[in-house]
Design a protein around this motif. Structure first.
Motif, mmCIF file in Angstrom:
data_model
loop_
_atom_site.group_PDB
_atom_site.id
_atom_site.type_symbol
_atom_site.label_atom_id
_atom_site.label_comp_id
_atom_site.label_asym_id
_atom_site.label_seq_id
_atom_site.Cartn_x
_atom_site.Cartn_y
_atom_site.Cartn_z
ATOM 1 N N GLY A 64 0.828 -1.195 0.000
ATOM 2 C CA GLY A 64 0.000 0.000 0.000
ATOM 3 C C GLY A 64 0.860 1.242 0.000
ATOM 4 O O GLY A 64 2.093 1.169 0.010
ATOM 5 N N PRO A 65 0.225 2.427 -0.026
ATOM 6 C CA PRO A 65 0.989 3.673 -0.053
ATOM 7 C C PRO A 65 1.930 3.773 1.148
ATOM 8 O O PRO A 65 1.571 3.406 2.269
ATOM 9 C CB PRO A 65 -0.098 4.756 0.004
ATOM 10 N N PRO A 66 3.137 4.255 0.937
ATOM 11 C CA PRO A 66 4.096 4.355 2.044
ATOM 12 C C PRO A 66 3.733 5.469 3.013
ATOM 13 O O PRO A 66 2.968 6.375 2.687
ATOM 14 C CB PRO A 66 5.414 4.658 1.327
ATOM 15 N N ILE A 67 4.289 5.385 4.201
ATOM 16 C CA ILE A 67 4.114 6.429 5.203
ATOM 17 C C ILE A 67 5.491 7.002 5.530
ATOM 18 O O ILE A 67 6.516 6.393 5.243
ATOM 19 C CB ILE A 67 3.436 5.895 6.483
ATOM 20 N N ASP A 68 5.496 8.195 6.120
ATOM 21 C CA ASP A 68 6.782 8.809 6.441
ATOM 22 C C ASP A 68 7.270 8.357 7.819
ATOM 23 O O ASP A 68 6.564 7.659 8.556
ATOM 24 C CB ASP A 68 6.699 10.344 6.345
ATOM 25 N N ALA A 69 8.487 8.770 8.163
ATOM 26 C CA ALA A 69 9.103 8.316 9.413
ATOM 27 C C ALA A 69 8.368 8.853 10.628
ATOM 28 O O ALA A 69 8.264 8.169 11.654
ATOM 29 C CB ALA A 69 10.567 8.753 9.451
ATOM 30 N N GLU A 70 7.846 10.065 10.537
ATOM 31 C CA GLU A 70 7.126 10.632 11.677
ATOM 32 C C GLU A 70 5.869 9.828 11.984
ATOM 33 O O GLU A 70 5.582 9.510 13.137
ATOM 34 C CB GLU A 70 6.761 12.092 11.390
ATOM 35 N N MET A 71 5.125 9.496 10.947
ATOM 36 C CA MET A 71 3.914 8.709 11.145
ATOM 37 C C MET A 71 4.267 7.303 11.636
ATOM 38 O O MET A 71 3.566 6.720 12.469
ATOM 39 C CB MET A 71 3.118 8.627 9.850
ATOM 40 N N CYS A 72 5.373 6.767 11.125
ATOM 41 C CA CYS A 72 5.841 5.449 11.579
ATOM 42 C C CYS A 72 6.103 5.471 13.080
ATOM 43 O O CYS A 72 5.653 4.581 13.815
ATOM 44 C CB CYS A 72 7.100 5.063 10.819
ATOM 45 N N GLY A 73 6.821 6.492 13.554
ATOM 46 C CA GLY A 73 7.120 6.586 14.976
ATOM 47 C C GLY A 73 5.873 6.747 15.820
ATOM 48 O O GLY A 73 5.732 6.106 16.873
ATOM 49 N N GLN A 74 4.942 7.593 15.373
ATOM 50 C CA GLN A 74 3.699 7.785 16.114
ATOM 51 C C GLN A 74 2.912 6.485 16.201
ATOM 52 O O GLN A 74 2.338 6.151 17.248
ATOM 53 C CB GLN A 74 2.859 8.875 15.441
ATOM 54 N N ALA A 75 2.888 5.737 15.103
ATOM 55 C CA ALA A 75 2.145 4.479 15.094
ATOM 56 C C ALA A 75 2.774 3.461 16.034
ATOM 57 O O ALA A 75 2.083 2.797 16.818
ATOM 58 C CB ALA A 75 2.090 3.929 13.664
ATOM 59 N N LEU A 76 4.097 3.329 15.982
ATOM 60 C CA LEU A 76 4.769 2.337 16.821
ATOM 61 C C LEU A 76 4.636 2.676 18.301
ATOM 62 O O LEU A 76 4.568 1.778 19.147
ATOM 63 C CB LEU A 76 6.242 2.247 16.436
ATOM 64 N N ARG A 77 4.580 3.955 18.621
ATOM 65 C CA ARG A 77 4.450 4.349 20.030
ATOM 66 C C ARG A 77 3.008 4.248 20.515
ATOM 67 O O ARG A 77 2.750 3.856 21.654
ATOM 68 C CB ARG A 77 4.983 5.769 20.226
ATOM 69 N N SER A 78 2.045 4.598 19.660
ATOM 70 C CA SER A 78 0.641 4.624 20.098
ATOM 71 C C SER A 78 -0.062 3.277 19.936
ATOM 72 O O SER A 78 -1.019 2.986 20.648
ATOM 73 C CB SER A 78 -0.130 5.687 19.305
ATOM 74 N N GLY A 79 0.393 2.467 18.971
ATOM 75 C CA GLY A 79 -0.237 1.176 18.743
ATOM 76 C C GLY A 79 -1.426 1.216 17.819
ATOM 77 O O GLY A 79 -2.199 0.258 17.759
ATOM 78 N N HIS A 80 -1.586 2.297 17.052
ATOM 79 C CA HIS A 80 -2.674 2.334 16.065
ATOM 80 C C HIS A 80 -2.260 3.227 14.905
ATOM 81 O O HIS A 80 -1.450 4.148 15.062
ATOM 82 C CB HIS A 80 -3.980 2.846 16.688
ATOM 83 N N VAL A 81 -2.818 2.948 13.733
ATOM 84 C CA VAL A 81 -2.502 3.760 12.558
ATOM 85 C C VAL A 81 -3.586 3.538 11.507
ATOM 86 O O VAL A 81 -4.151 2.443 11.386
ATOM 87 C CB VAL A 81 -1.114 3.388 11.983
ATOM 88 N N LEU A 82 -3.904 4.584 10.763
ATOM 89 C CA LEU A 82 -4.826 4.502 9.636
ATOM 90 C C LEU A 82 -4.023 4.350 8.352
ATOM 91 O O LEU A 82 -3.153 5.179 8.065
ATOM 92 C CB LEU A 82 -5.685 5.771 9.550
ATOM 93 N N LEU A 83 -4.307 3.291 7.578
ATOM 94 C CA LEU A 83 -3.552 3.025 6.363
ATOM 95 C C LEU A 83 -4.488 2.708 5.204
ATOM 96 O O LEU A 83 -5.521 2.049 5.381
ATOM 97 C CB LEU A 83 -2.599 1.834 6.569
#
Length: 656
Positions: free
Chosen positions: A119-138
């Motif tokens: 799927g579409p890539p995400i940037d490093a900032e969003m990657c970090g937020q996702a790994l820390r929070s445990g959720h992400v919209l993709l």
């Protein structure tokens, strides 16, 4: 938070969806935080088997998970102040896959799979937020939006329910599968961000941007002149005298500093205070592995022995995606449930500090510790570090634990390594900490305040002695490094060639770190004269003396052979000069031997006292490695990382 990352497409209602999620996370959506979350309005009505379970555990009970482990997780959560779901996963009482499937079924969601990696890539900032929070919209490849949720942390089920109320597709993952998904989507963006390090804060303090570009021919000219000067000391008396004079001054300065440090008594050891588990913060532990299959079983056992609530440990094993042997070893001896194995995307430079930066992006803890593959830390080390932060000054950003070699039965080289570590970590580092002076960190068992670590830029991916550089950078930014008495036991290399390669890397990093900081003096004035002198002695001084020692030793041997060493001086000035040179060398040897002897006594290794007599031979090997490091710098191999193999010893002392 941008729902789709920089430059990614948006969708109707995305911002309101993320605002609702953030409200839940921040306790603003009518969901009571902390303990009251166990009994919130969405809890399912009690039954005789499962009285008043929180919503996520109640979902598990309704979908076939037996009540015993659920109630045990509730009790554990009350004792440690963590979330019941985290306690259940960390306990290992129920297979992680079974928990994920039951949660997904109860929420009307699906279990994430490998197809979600596309799927579409995400940037490093969003990657970090996702790994820390445990959720992400993709978005997926068809343009459909999915809320991906990791089965950990607070309000996981409520997040999924809020999304379901908005008719959004939900996918539930284990923490490790969620990390794999996010890293796969971040790809090159994460690799590039991890390579930045201090360049994001101050480019002049990184190897990549802080060293001037030097033409290869000029590098070899400088290297040639250096080796020519070395040869001239044997052919020309005046050159030899100049070398002796300068090195004697250098040795005298460093010896006085070493004597000052050695005479400083260590801080009295405070009794270990065992804090209530409910008050302990989440603690991140980063363990970078590179071709470390041999030590994986021992490492996993050591991490499982840590005296810290496992529900509050954010352990991340950092492995390059192409490291098949280490990944296979982790499959044969898997980490306990809840431990994440982050497979880092390809990128350069492939160094330990780059891996640590990727782990820092994902770190969820208030504090962070770094351990090496072969480490055996004492179980209470994390608690001792927290106590040091709690009772230390407000500018305390890092504490260094003591390192000790535990395979001294592997021969002379291992015994000399043990003596060196005893002098450094049982004498010098505690004294430096008490004096408030900068500390060139060891490469492992460093404990950081995560906010400060991010503020100074993490690790320099291009520096092969990233620990020494980070210690100096913390001091430049006005932070203090302390020391704790807890010990981490390490394995020494047992053969000469690997030892030379390892020490070459250390010496090269010391030289490069010295150049980076010396060429960028802005901000050094904040250190003060004593701190600046200490920093120079600890890094640049060590490299200079390592380079000088073989030259001085060879010069003495040469002059002894031609008879000029013991020849009477022709003048009073010559006699005085010779006396000062001789006294400086004698004091240098004596001071180094005294530090080593004190370290052996404190470490309980008095049986190695006889090996002190052979320390000068060991120093000669250090000098050879230093000259090899200088040659690599001349060839432009500044960031080349020579890997040290671990797990080679079969004579390590077992630790409880």
């Amino acid at each position: 938070m941008n729902a789709c990352g920089r430059g990614a497409r948006t969708f109707p209602g995305a911002e309101s969806m993320m605002a609702a999620i953030d409200a839940v996370l921040n306790g603003e959506a009518g969901i009571a935080p902390a303990r009251s979350a166990f009994y919130d309005r969405r809890s399912i009505a009690p039954s005789p088997a499962t009285p008043w379970l929180p919503f996520d555990l109640a979902l598990l009970a309704q979908n076939g998970v037996p009540p015993g482990p659920l109630l045990a997780a509730m009790r554990r959560a009350e004792l440690t102040g963590c979330e019941p779901l985290d306690a259940l996963i960390a306990s290992g009482a129920i297979a992680e896959d079974s928990i994920i499937e039951a949660l997904a079924h109860g929420l009307g969601a699906r279990v994430a799979d490998g197809s979600d990696h596309d799927g579409p890539p995400i940037d490093a900032e969003m990657c970090g937020q996702a790994l820390r929070s445990g959720h992400v919209l993709l978005f997926d490849t068809a343009g459909r939006l999915t809320l991906h949720v990791a089965a950990r942390g607070r309000h996981m089920a409520q997040l999924a329910l809020d999304a379901r109320g908005r008719r959004m597709t939900i996918a539930v993952s284990s923490p490790r599968a969620f990390a794999d998904l996010v890293i796969a989507r971040a790809g090159h963006a994460l690799a590039a961000h991890a390579s930045e390090g201090p360049s994001l804060v101050d480019p002049s303090l990184s190897v990549r941007d802080g060293l001037p570009a030097v033409d290869a021919r000029l590098r070899f000219v400088v290297a040639g002149l250096t080796f020519a000067a070395f040869a001239a000391t044997f052919a020309l008396d005046i050159a030899g005298g100049m070398v002796l004079g300068m090195t004697s001054l250098l040795f005298a300065t460093l010896n006085l500093f070493r004597l000052y440090v050695a005479c400083t008594p260590p801080s009295p050891e405070r009794p270990m205070r065992r804090d209530d588990d409910r008050t302990l913060p989440v603690y991140t532990v980063l363990v970078p592995l590179a071709r470390e299959a041999a030590v994986v079983p021992g490492l996993m056992a050591a991490l499982e022995r840590l005296d810290y609530p496992p529900e509050k440990l954010d352990i991340k094993i950092l492995v390059e995606a192409g490291d098949a042997e280490t990944l296979f070893a982790l499959e044969r001896r898997p980490p306990r449930a809840g431990v994440e194995v982050l497979m880092l995307p390809p990128g350069g430079p492939r160094t330990k500090p780059r891996a640590l930066n990727a782990g820092l992006i994902a770190a969820r803890g208030r504090y962070l510790a770094v351990f090496d593959a072969e480490d055996q830390p004492e179980p209470g080390q994390l608690r001792e570090a927290i106590q040091a932060f709690a009772t230390g000054p407000t500018d305390l950003a890092c504490v260094q634990a003591r390192l000790a070699i535990d395979n001294i039965g592997d021969g002379w080289l291992a015994r000399q390594f043990a003596i060196e570590y005893a002098a450094l970590f049982d004498v010098v580092v505690p004294a430096l900490a008490r004096l408030g002076l900068p500390i060139a960190l060891g490469g492992t068992s460093n404990h950081f305040d995560v906010k400060v670590l991010r503020k100074v830029g993490g690790w320099d991916a291009g520096n092969v002695t990233e620990d020494a550089d980070l210690g100096l950078r913390l001091a430049r930014f006005g932070y203090r490094t302390g020391a704790i008495a807890s010990t981490t036991f390490e394995e020494s290399t047992t053969r000469l060639k690997p030892w030379i390669r390892q020490r070459t890397r250390w010496m090269k990093g010391f030289m490069v770190t010295t150049l980076v900081h010396a060429l960028n003096p802005r901000g050094l004035g904040r250190l003060g004269a004593l701190n600046l002198a200490a920093a120079g002695a600890l890094v640049g001084g060590v490299a200079l003396t390592a380079l000088a020692y073989p030259a001085v030793l060879a010069l003495f041997v040469w002059r002894a052979i031609d008879g000029s060493l013991l020849a009477p001086a022709e003048s009073l000035a010559g006699m005085t000069f010779a006396g000062l040179c001789g006294a400086s060398l004698v004091i240098g040897y004596s001071t180094a031997l005294a530090c080593a002897w004190m370290g052996l006594e404190r470490r309980g290794l008095g049986r190695l006292t006889g090996d002190l007599a052979l320390m000068p031979a060991y120093w000669l090997l250090v000098g050879i490695a230093a000259w090899r490091a200088l040659w690599q710098i001349a060839k432009g191999e500044t960031s080349q990382w020579e890997k040290t193999a671990h797990g080679v010893s079969r004579r390590r002392t077992p630790h409880p």
